[in-house]
Design a protein around this motif. Structure first.
Motif, PDB file in Angstrom:
ATOM      1  N   SER A 327       0.852  -1.190   0.000  1.00  0.00           N
ATOM      2  CA  SER A 327       0.000   0.000   0.000  1.00  0.00           C
ATOM      3  C   SER A 327       0.888   1.241   0.000  1.00  0.00           C
ATOM      4  CB  SER A 327      -0.885  -0.001   1.242  1.00  0.00           C
ATOM      5  OG  SER A 327      -1.395   1.293   1.457  1.00  0.00           O
ATOM      6  N   GLN A 330       0.799   4.488   3.269  1.00  0.00           N
ATOM      7  CA  GLN A 330       1.534   4.584   4.518  1.00  0.00           C
ATOM      8  C   GLN A 330       3.035   4.440   4.264  1.00  0.00           C
ATOM      9  OE1 GLN A 330       0.893  -0.024   5.780  1.00  0.00           O
ATOM     10  NE2 GLN A 330       1.881   1.375   7.158  1.00  0.00           N
ATOM     11  N   GLY A 403      10.146   5.806   6.970  1.00  0.00           N
ATOM     12  CA  GLY A 403       9.117   5.680   7.999  1.00  0.00           C
ATOM     13  C   GLY A 403       9.660   4.861   9.165  1.00  0.00           C
TER      14      GLY A 403
ATOM     15  N   GLU B 171      13.206   7.827   9.565  1.00  0.00           N
ATOM     16  CA  GLU B 171      12.248   7.072  10.366  1.00  0.00           C
ATOM     17  C   GLU B 171      11.085   7.965  10.802  1.00  0.00           C
ATOM     18  OE1 GLU B 171      15.431   8.711  12.902  1.00  0.00           O
ATOM     19  OE2 GLU B 171      15.393   7.589  11.037  1.00  0.00           O
ATOM     20  N   VAL B 452      -5.785  -4.102  -0.304  1.00  0.00           N
ATOM     21  CA  VAL B 452      -4.489  -4.004   0.371  1.00  0.00           C
ATOM     22  C   VAL B 452      -4.644  -3.137   1.610  1.00  0.00           C
ATOM     23  CG1 VAL B 452      -2.118  -3.190   0.145  1.00  0.00           C
ATOM     24  CG2 VAL B 452      -3.248  -4.263  -1.786  1.00  0.00           C
ATOM     25  N   LYS B 453      -4.231  -3.694   2.743  1.00  0.00           N
ATOM     26  CA  LYS B 453      -4.432  -2.969   4.007  1.00  0.00           C
ATOM     27  C   LYS B 453      -3.409  -1.843   4.143  1.00  0.00           C
ATOM     28  CE  LYS B 453      -6.001  -6.951   6.631  1.00  0.00           C
ATOM     29  NZ  LYS B 453      -5.574  -7.892   7.657  1.00  0.00           N
ATOM     30  N   PRO B 454      -3.862  -0.647   4.442  1.00  0.00           N
ATOM     31  CA  PRO B 454      -2.895   0.435   4.604  1.00  0.00           C
ATOM     32  C   PRO B 454      -2.198   0.426   5.959  1.00  0.00           C
ATOM     33  CG  PRO B 454      -5.117   1.313   4.806  1.00  0.00           C
ATOM     34  CD  PRO B 454      -5.247  -0.151   4.530  1.00  0.00           C
ATOM     35  N   HIS B 455      -2.798  -0.159   6.989  1.00  0.00           N
ATOM     36  CA  HIS B 455      -2.198  -0.079   8.315  1.00  0.00           C
ATOM     37  C   HIS B 455      -1.899  -1.470   8.858  1.00  0.00           C
ATOM     38  CE1 HIS B 455      -2.971   4.135   8.421  1.00  0.00           C
ATOM     39  NE2 HIS B 455      -4.227   3.916   8.116  1.00  0.00           N
ATOM     40  N   VAL B 456      -0.656  -1.685   9.165  1.00  0.00           N
ATOM     41  CA  VAL B 456      -0.252  -2.941   9.792  1.00  0.00           C
ATOM     42  C   VAL B 456       0.724  -2.613  10.898  1.00  0.00           C
ATOM     43  CG1 VAL B 456      -0.567  -4.495   7.852  1.00  0.00           C
ATOM     44  CG2 VAL B 456       1.513  -3.179   8.063  1.00  0.00           C
ATOM     45  N   THR B 457       0.870  -3.508  11.794  1.00  0.00           N
ATOM     46  CA  THR B 457       1.759  -3.209  12.909  1.00  0.00           C
ATOM     47  C   THR B 457       3.105  -3.914  12.770  1.00  0.00           C
ATOM     48  OG1 THR B 457       0.708  -5.002  14.090  1.00  0.00           O
ATOM     49  CG2 THR B 457      -0.078  -2.772  14.558  1.00  0.00           C
ATOM     50  N   SER B 458       3.152  -5.035  12.086  1.00  0.00           N
ATOM     51  CA  SER B 458       4.431  -5.734  11.973  1.00  0.00           C
ATOM     52  C   SER B 458       4.514  -6.464  10.646  1.00  0.00           C
ATOM     53  CB  SER B 458       4.574  -6.750  13.101  1.00  0.00           C
ATOM     54  OG  SER B 458       3.695  -7.813  12.859  1.00  0.00           O
ATOM     55  N   LEU B 459       5.733  -6.822  10.277  1.00  0.00           N
ATOM     56  CA  LEU B 459       5.919  -7.519   9.013  1.00  0.00           C
ATOM     57  C   LEU B 459       5.345  -8.926   9.063  1.00  0.00           C
ATOM     58  CD1 LEU B 459       9.430  -6.192   8.160  1.00  0.00           C
ATOM     59  CD2 LEU B 459       7.380  -5.910   6.800  1.00  0.00           C
ATOM     60  N   GLU B 460       5.326  -9.508  10.255  1.00  0.00           N
ATOM     61  CA  GLU B 460       4.733 -10.843  10.378  1.00  0.00           C
ATOM     62  C   GLU B 460       3.269 -10.799   9.948  1.00  0.00           C
ATOM     63  OE1 GLU B 460       6.900  -9.703  12.393  1.00  0.00           O
ATOM     64  OE2 GLU B 460       8.332 -11.282  12.865  1.00  0.00           O
ATOM     65  N   PHE B 462       2.012  -8.834   7.746  1.00  0.00           N
ATOM     66  CA  PHE B 462       2.001  -8.828   6.285  1.00  0.00           C
ATOM     67  C   PHE B 462       2.051 -10.250   5.744  1.00  0.00           C
ATOM     68  CE2 PHE B 462       4.032  -4.478   5.851  1.00  0.00           C
ATOM     69  CZ  PHE B 462       2.997  -3.962   5.119  1.00  0.00           C
ATOM     70  N   VAL B 463       3.070 -10.953   6.268  1.00  0.00           N
ATOM     71  CA  VAL B 463       3.391 -12.257   5.697  1.00  0.00           C
ATOM     72  C   VAL B 463       2.294 -13.260   6.040  1.00  0.00           C
ATOM     73  CG1 VAL B 463       5.080 -14.123   5.696  1.00  0.00           C
ATOM     74  CG2 VAL B 463       5.833 -11.774   5.711  1.00  0.00           C
TER      75      VAL B 463
END
Lengths: 474, 463
Positions: A327, A330, A403, B171, B452-460, B462-463
Motif C-alpha cells: 500500500s 503509509q 518511515g 524514520e 491491500v491494508k494500509p495499516h499494519v503493525t508488523s511484518l509478520e 504482512f506475511v
C-alpha cells in the motif's frame, strides 16, 4: 544478406521451448526453478552470442545460420538487424533475472514453464520481421498469461477483450495493407500496435494485468515493449509522416497522463504499471518522430528503460514477495531491513527518468531534443512527463523504504541470488551511463538505416501502390 | 611540463577528487564490507583538500600569468557529428567559477569535519557521506561547467542529494514529506532548466557557454540572441533559479529543508545549494543584459523574495527557520544585484553570505548557551527595542503583516490550493472512471489492490 556463424536465433527460441517441456514435467518446485534458471542462462548465452556474432559482421542485417524454420516454411522468419540485435539479449536477461530473483518461498506460486514459453515467444517475436509471422507471435504471447490468470482463478476478461481486439485489428490491417490499401491498413495496424503498447484510452488491460497476474509474468509481458516493436515492423515502413506524428502526439498525451496517474495510485503495482506506461509512451513518441535524433533517442531509451524499469520492477517484486501487496498510503520503513534493494530501487528509478550518470540520461536528452525539434511547443510535454515520473518515483521510494522501521523476527535482507540480480542491473545501469557513446552510436546507425529503408519503401509504395513495400524487397 | 599541462592536471584534479570520493563512498555503501567512520572521514578530508589545493593552485597561476579564462576540455562524452549533437566534458576556470569552486571546497570541508563528530555512531553516517559526495561533485561540476549540459548534470546531482538529505532522518515522516516537497520543487526547476537549455541549443546551435554568452571572459561576454528569445529563455532560467534558490513563490521549501541534520542544513540550504540559482543567473548574466524586461523581472523577483524573507525571518520561533529566511533575504538581494548588473558585488556577496550563514547554522544548536553566556557577561537580560516601523504603522496593518509572515506568505497553501489539489483531483477523477470501465468489462469488482491494508503493525502480519 549476411549470415550468422551459428544458428543463434533458432537456438534462443528452441532452448526455452525444450526447457518449458521439461519443466512442465518436473513435480518439485525447487528443481523446476533450478532447471528454469539453467535454461534461461543458456538462452541468455545464445542471445549474447547472437549479438556479438552480428556485431562482428558489421552489417545492418543478417539472417540466422542454418534456418531450419525458413527451410521448412520457405519464408524468411528470423532476421537480425540493428534494431533487434540488442533487444534479444535484453529479453533473455530479463527472463533470467526474473527467474533468479524468485524467492524459494514463492516458487510454488510461480509458473516457470509459462515463463520459458513466454521467453521463447518474446525472442521469436523480436527476431521476426515477416508481418504474418509477427502477428501470429503477437497473438500467441497472451496465451501463457491467460493460462496463468485462469490457473490463479482471476477474471481474464479485460485482458482478453483488449488482446483479442488487438489481434483482430492486426489481421484486418495487414490484409488491407497487402491488398494495397495502405492508408486503411496502416491505420488499423497503428491502432492495434498502440493498443498493445497501452496508449490511452486503450491502456486498461495493462493495469488489470498487473492487478491479477503475478508480478513477474506481468513484468515480462510488458517490459520488452512488443507493441513498440510491432510499430517499427508493421507501421513504420508504410505510414506517412503525418500519421506517425499523430501517433507521437497520442503517445505524448499518454506519457503525461500516465505520469499524472502514477502520482495518485494507492498501490505499488498499479504505480509501476503507470510509470512503465509513461516511459513506454515516451519511447513511442521518439519512434514516431521519424527524425534521426528522435529515433536514436527512442531506440536508446528503449534499451535503457528495459534495463532500468526491469530493475525497478524486480526490486519492487522482491519487496512484495516479503511483505505482500504494498500500500502506498503509509510509510513502510523497510530501508533498515533491505538497504541494498532500496538502493537499486532508487538507482533504477532515477535511471528510468534519465538522471545524470545513469544509462537513461543521454537517451532522455536525445529524445527531448528530437521531440522539441519536431514540435517546439508540444515536445515540451516530454519534459513534463519526466518531471512527473521523477516526483512519483521518489514519492514511492519514500513510502516503501522510509518511515518507522517495522519489527520483524526474521531477516528480510536480499538473498544472494537477488543480490546478484541487483548488482548486475546496477552495473549495467551505471556502466551504460558512464560510457554511453558506443550505445548511442550503434542506435544512431540503426536509426539512420531504418529511416533510409522507410524512405525507400515509401517511394516504392507511391510507384507501385497496389503491392505492399515489404514484398518487393530483394 | 608546459603551463597548459599544469592547468590541465590541476583542473582534472579539481573535478576528479569529488568523483573519486563518490566512487569510494558509493562502493563501500553497497559492498558487503563497510568503511569505518574514521576511514570515511579520512577519504573526505583527502578528497576535499586535493580539490581545494588544486583549485587554489589554479587561482594562483591565473593571477601570476594574468589569464582570465582557462578551458579544460576532456573530450566528447557523446557525439553525433552528423546531427551536431555533442555532449562535451568541458570545464572552465574563470573569475566566477574559481571562487565558487574554492568556496564549495572550503565549506564542504568544514562541514565534513564537523559532521564526522556530529554524526558519530549515527546509523546513517555512511549514507550521509554518500549524499555529501554526490552534493560536492554536483557543486563542483556545476560551478566549473563550460557547457549548459554539464551545468545541468551537476545541477541534478545537487538537487537529488539535497532532497535525500532533507529526508535523512527517514524514520520520521515529517522530514520525508519535506524531502519530497523539496524534490517536487526541484523537478519543476529542472524541467524549466532543461527546456531553457534546449531552447538555447536551438537558437544558437551551441551548448558551450563561450558561444552562448559571447567569447569574452566572464563577466564581459555579450549574448548573441534576439531580445524576444532572450526573454523566453531568461524567464525559464529565472524559474529554474527561483526553484533552486527558494525565491518567491517557491520559498516554502527552505524552512522545510531544515528538517535535515544541522551540518547539511548549514552547507546545503544555508550556504551553497541556495546560492546555486544565483550562480546560474550570474553565469548567464550576459543574457540578462539583452532585455530590459528580463532585468526588471530578475530585480522584482529578488526584491520580493528579500522582503518576504526578512518579514518571515522576524517571526520564526526556531533558530534554523529564522536563519533559513534570513538566507532567503540575502539571496533575494543578491538576485536583485544581478538584475542591476552588479556582478562582482553579487559574487562577493555570495561568498561572504555563505561563510557567515554556515558559521551561524553550525552554531545554531548552541544558541541558548550563547545567549546565556551573553546575558551572564552583561549581567542582565537582553533587551528588545521596538523599531521605527512599529511606531509609525497602524496596529491592524502590523497584525496583518505579522499574520502573513507567520503563515509564510501562504505561499505553500496557494501552491497547494491552486496547483497541486486541482491537478491531483483531475487524475483521481480519471482513476475513478478507469475503475468503472474495468469493472464494467470484468463484470464485477476488478481491483484487487483495493483490499491491500494500509495499516499494519508488523511484518509478520504482512506475511
Amino acid at each position: 544478406m549476411a549470415e550468422l556463424h551459428l544458428p543463434w536465433m533458432e537456438l534462443s527460441v528452441l532452448i526455452p521451448v525444450a526447457g518449458a517441456l521439461i519443466v512442465a514435467r518436473i513435480r518439485t518446485a525447487a528443481t523446476a526453478r533450478l532447471t528454469c534458471l539453467a535454461v534461461c542462462g543458456l538462452t541468455f548465452v545464445c542471445a549474447v552470442g547472437e549479438w556479438l556474432d552480428f556485431a562482428s559482421l558489421k552489417t545492418f542485417e543478417a539472417h540466422d545460420h542454418g534456418n531450419l524454420l525458413d527451410w521448412l516454411f520457405q519464408r524468411e522468419f528470423f532476421i537480425i538487424d540493428e534494431l533487434n540485435a540488442p533487444l534479444l539479449p535484453l529479453v533473455a536477461l530479463l527472463c533470467l533475472l526474473t527467474a533468479l530473483s524468485t524467492l524459494r518461498t514463492k516458487v510454488q506460486r510461480f509458473y516457470f514453464d509459462f515463463l520459458l514459453i513466454t521467453e521463447a515467444i518474446l525472442i521469436a517475436t523480436l527476431s521476426c520481421r515477416d508481418p504474418w509471422a509477427l502477428i501470429v507471435l503477437l497473438a500467441a504471447a497472451p496465451v501463457p498469461v491467460w493460462l496463468e490468470l485462469r490457473a490463479r482463478g482471476r477474471c481474464p476478461r479485460v485482458f482478453l477483450i483488449h488482446m483479442g481486439l488487438c489481434v483482430l485489428l492486426m489481421v484486418l490491417g495487414q490484409t488491407l495493407a497487402q491488398m494495397g490499401s495502405l492508408l486503411a491498413g496502416g491505420a488499423l495496424l497503428s491502432i492495434a500496435a498502440l493498443l498493445r503498447s497501452g496508449v490511452v484510452p486503450l491502456h486498461c488491460w495493462m493495469t488489470d494485468l498487473f492487478e491479477k497476474a503475478t508480478f513477474g509474468t506481468a513484468l515480462l509481458f510488458v517490459a520488452p515493449m512488443t507493441g513498440a516493436y510491432a510499430v517499427m515492423r508493421l507501421v513504420f515502413p508504410i505510414a506517412p509522416d503525418w500519421a506517425l506524428q499523430s501517433i507521437a502526439i497520442i503517445s505524448l498525451i499518454t506519457a503525461v497522463y500516465a505520469g499524472g496517474m502514477a502520482l495518485v495510485q494507492h498501490e505499488a503495482r498499479r504505480f509501476f504499471c503507470y510509470l512503465f506506461l509513461s516511459h513506454a509512451s515516451l519511447v513511442l513518441v521518439g519512434l514516431e518522430l521519424a527524425t534521426p535524433i528522435g529515433l536514436t533517442g527512442a531506440l536508446y531509451v528503449w534499451l535503457s528503460i528495459g534495463l532500468s524499469l526491469a530493475g525497478f520492477g524486480l526490486a519492487l517484486r522482491c519487496v512484495e514477495s516479503r511483505t505482500g501487496r504494498i500500500s502506498l498510503d503509509q510509510f513502510h520503513g523497510l530501508y533498515e531491513h533491505m538497504p541494498t534493494l532500496a538502493s537499486l530501487f532508487l538507482l533504477s528509478g532515477l535511471a528510468s527518468i534519465g538522471f545524470p550518470g545513469t544509462v537513461g540520461f543521454i537517451g532522455a536528452e536525445l529524445l527531448v531534443e528530437g521531440a522539441v525539434g519536431v514540435y517546439p511547443v508540444v515536445g515540451l510535454a516530454v519534459v513534463i512527463a519526466a518531471a512527473l515520473n521523477g516526483i512519483a518515483i521518489l514519492k514511492v521510494y519514500f513510502r516503501i523504504f522510509t518511515g518507522r522501521p517495522r519489527p520483524s523476527t526474521f531477516p528480510l535482507h536480499a538473498r544472494i541470488p537477488e543480490q546478484i540480480a541487483v548488482l548486475v542491473l546496477a552495473a549495467l545501469v551505471i556502466g551504460g551511463g558512464l560510457h554511453p557513446q558506443w550505445g548511442v552510436h550503434s542506435r544512431y546507425h540503426a536509426a539512420v538505416e531504418l529511416l533510409r529503408q522507410r524512405g525507400r519503401a515509401l517511394v516504392e509504395s507511391q510507384v507501385h501502390p497496389l503491392s505492399p513495400p515489404r514484398d518487393r524487397e530483394p | 611540463m608546459t603551463l597548459d599541462s599544469w592547468f590541465f592536471v590541476l583542473g582534472v584534479s579539481v573535478v576528479a577528487s569529488p568523483a573519486v570520493l563518490l566512487t569510494v563512498c558509493g562502493l563501500t555503501a553497497i559492498a558487503p564490507w563497510r568503511l569505518s567512520e574514521r576511514g570515511i572521514a579520512r577519504c573526505t578530508e583527502a578528497a576535499v583538500l586535493t580539490g581545494l589545493f588544486a583549485a587554489m593552485a589554479i587561482l594562483t597561476l591565473m593571477l601570476l600569468t594574468g589569464r582570465r579564462y582557462i578551458p579544460i576540455e576532456l573530450g566528447n562524452w557523446v557525439t553525433l557529428p552528423q546531427q551536431q549533437f555533442h555532449f562535451e566534458w568541458k570545464f572552465v576556470f574563470d573569475r566566477l567559477s574559481v571562487p565558487f569552486a574554492i568556496l564549495s571546497f572550503v565549506l564542504c570541508g568544514t562541514v565534513g569535519a564537523f559532521t564526522s563528530r556530529y554524526l558519530h555512531r549515527e546509523p546513517g553516517y555512511n549514507r550521509f557521506f554518500v549524499l555529501y559526495a554526490v552534493f560536492l561533485l554536483g557543486m563542483i561540476v556545476s560551478s566549473l561547467s563550460g557547457t549548459i549540459e554539464t551545468l545541468f548534470f551537476g545541477w541534478e546531482l545537487v538537487g537529488l542529494s539535497s532532497a535525500l538529505l532533507v529526508a535523512y532522518f527517514h524514520e520520521r515522516q515529517n522530514p520525508v514529506r519535506n524531502g519530497l516537497h523539496v524534490w517536487a520543487i526541484y523537478r519543476i526547476a529542472d524541467a524549466a532548466f532543461l527546456i531553457a537549455a534546449l531552447a538555447l541549443h536551438h537558437l544558437t546551435g551551441a551548448g558551450d557557454f563561450a558561444d552562448l554568452m559571447g567569447r569574452g571572459p566572464w563577466p564581459e561576454g555579450r549574448a548573441a540572441i534576439s531580445e524576444s528569445h532572450a526573454v523566453f529563455v531568461g524567464m525559464l532560467l529565472l524559474i529554474a533559479a527561483a526553484g533552486k534558490s527558494a525565491l518567491v513563490p517557491f520559498s516554502g521549501w527552505l524552512p522545510r529543508a531544515m528538517e535535515g541534520p544541522t551540518p547539511s542544513s548549514a552547507i546545503f540550504y544555508g550556504a551553497l545549494s541556495v546560492h546555486l540559482g544565483a550562480f546560474l543567473l550570474l553565469r548567464v548574466s550576459p543574457l540578462l543584459e539583452v532585455s530590459a524586461v528580463l532585468g526588471v523581472a530578475v530585480i522584482t523577483l529578488g526584491l520580493a523574495s528579500a522582503i518576504f524573507g526578512t518579514l518571515a525571518a522576524r517571526v520564526q520561533t526556531d533558530i534554523k527557520s529564522a536563519l533559513a529566511f534570513a538566507s532567503l533575504t540575502q539571496v533575494g538581494i543578491i538576485v536583485a544585484e544581478i538584475g542591476f548588473g552588479f556582478r562582482y558585488l553579487a559574487l562577493i556577496h555570495i561568498i561572504g553570505h555563505a561563510c557567515l550563514r554556515t558559521l551561524q547554522l553550525l552554531r545554531a544548536p548552541m544558541l541558548l548557551q550563547d545567549y546565556n553566556t551573553l546575558e551572564n557577561a552583561i549581567g542582565q537580560r537582553l533587551t528588545h527595542t521596538t523599531t521605527a516601523w512599529s511606531r509609525v504603522m497602524p496596529e491592524n496593518v502590523r497584525c496583518w503583516i505579522y499574520r502573513v509572515a507567520m503563515e509564510r506568505g501562504y505561499l505553500d497553501e496557494i501552491l497547494h490550493h491552486f496547483v497541486v489539489r486541482p491537478f491531483l483531483a483531475v487524475f483521481r477523477w480519471c482513476d475513478a472512471k478507469e475503475r468503472r470501465w474495468t469493472d464494467l468489462l470484468s463484470g464485477g469488482d476488478s481491483r484487487e489492490s483495493d483490499s491491500v491494508k494500509p495499516h499494519v503493525t508488523s511484518l509478520e502480519e504482512f506475511v
